[in-house]
Scaffold this motif. Sequence first.
Motif, PDB file in Angstrom:
ATOM      1  N   SER A 122       0.821  -1.206   0.000  1.00  0.00           N
ATOM      2  CA  SER A 122       0.000   0.000   0.000  1.00  0.00           C
ATOM      3  C   SER A 122       0.854   1.254   0.000  1.00  0.00           C
TER       4      SER A 122
ATOM      5  N   SER B  54       0.177   5.677   0.376  1.00  0.00           N
ATOM      6  CA  SER B  54      -0.743   6.799   0.545  1.00  0.00           C
ATOM      7  C   SER B  54       0.049   8.099   0.581  1.00  0.00           C
TER       8      SER B  54
ATOM      9  N   LEU C  74      -3.703   3.808  -2.255  1.00  0.00           N
ATOM     10  CA  LEU C  74      -3.958   2.717  -3.182  1.00  0.00           C
ATOM     11  C   LEU C  74      -3.169   1.509  -2.718  1.00  0.00           C
TER      12      LEU C  74
ATOM     13  N   ASN D  21      -7.264  -1.866  -4.050  1.00  0.00           N
ATOM     14  CA  ASN D  21      -8.171  -1.133  -3.171  1.00  0.00           C
ATOM     15  C   ASN D  21      -7.803   0.343  -3.265  1.00  0.00           C
ATOM     16  N   PHE D  22      -8.813   1.217  -3.133  1.00  0.00           N
ATOM     17  CA  PHE D  22      -8.572   2.654  -3.183  1.00  0.00           C
ATOM     18  C   PHE D  22      -9.322   3.312  -2.029  1.00  0.00           C
TER      19      PHE D  22
ATOM     20  N   SER E  44     -14.025   4.662   0.391  1.00  0.00           N
ATOM     21  CA  SER E  44     -13.111   3.638  -0.124  1.00  0.00           C
ATOM     22  C   SER E  44     -13.829   2.691  -1.082  1.00  0.00           C
TER      23      SER E  44
ATOM     24  N   LEU F 155     -11.406  -3.099  -6.033  1.00  0.00           N
ATOM     25  CA  LEU F 155     -11.573  -2.089  -7.072  1.00  0.00           C
ATOM     26  C   LEU F 155     -11.686  -2.680  -8.473  1.00  0.00           C
TER      27      LEU F 155
END
Length: 180
Positions: A28, A30, A45, A82-83, A97, A101
């Motif tokens: 991940s 950010s 992400l 994932n976002f 979120s 995704l």
Amino acid sequence: VKERKIGLGLSLFNDQVDIFSRTGLYSSYSYRFAINSDHEITAGLSLGVIDNKIDYSRAIVTDINDPLIYSDNRRKVTMDANFGVGYFWKDLRVGFSIPQLLGNKIKYLEDDKNVYTLLKRHFILSGQYKIMISEKNEISALPSIMMRYAKGTPFQFDINANFDWKDMVRAGISYRFGSA
């Protein structure tokens, strides 16, 4: 990495429900954007792989001759992402979120039979506000709400009440509408 306004993460999980199990590994990233001294937005992400398994030996079936019931296990590895984005202002936190995704369709093929599962894309909106109950004892309340939706499923929401003591101990209660 606070000085650079970035966050890095690594997640490993194993999830099993009935005959389905998933093991995943995600990395991940950010980044935190300061709007001004009180307002921030963080976006992140994560990308990873999921090892999906179906263990038919654990299935309870009424017709053992059903052609869609396999005698051995199925396994498929797929990519996932994932976002999420969060807004922070003083003691208010609001987040949005999208787990899963990519919304992948995981196909398990054999001869003329096609069995598949879906990683359904979810949409989650949450909000939390920190209320200081006792400055002296460092006790605060953190009421929150979380709403989620995935195509083909009913809208769901949770209402939560958490209590925090000195940023070390938390206790709370949660209610999920129509469920628990």
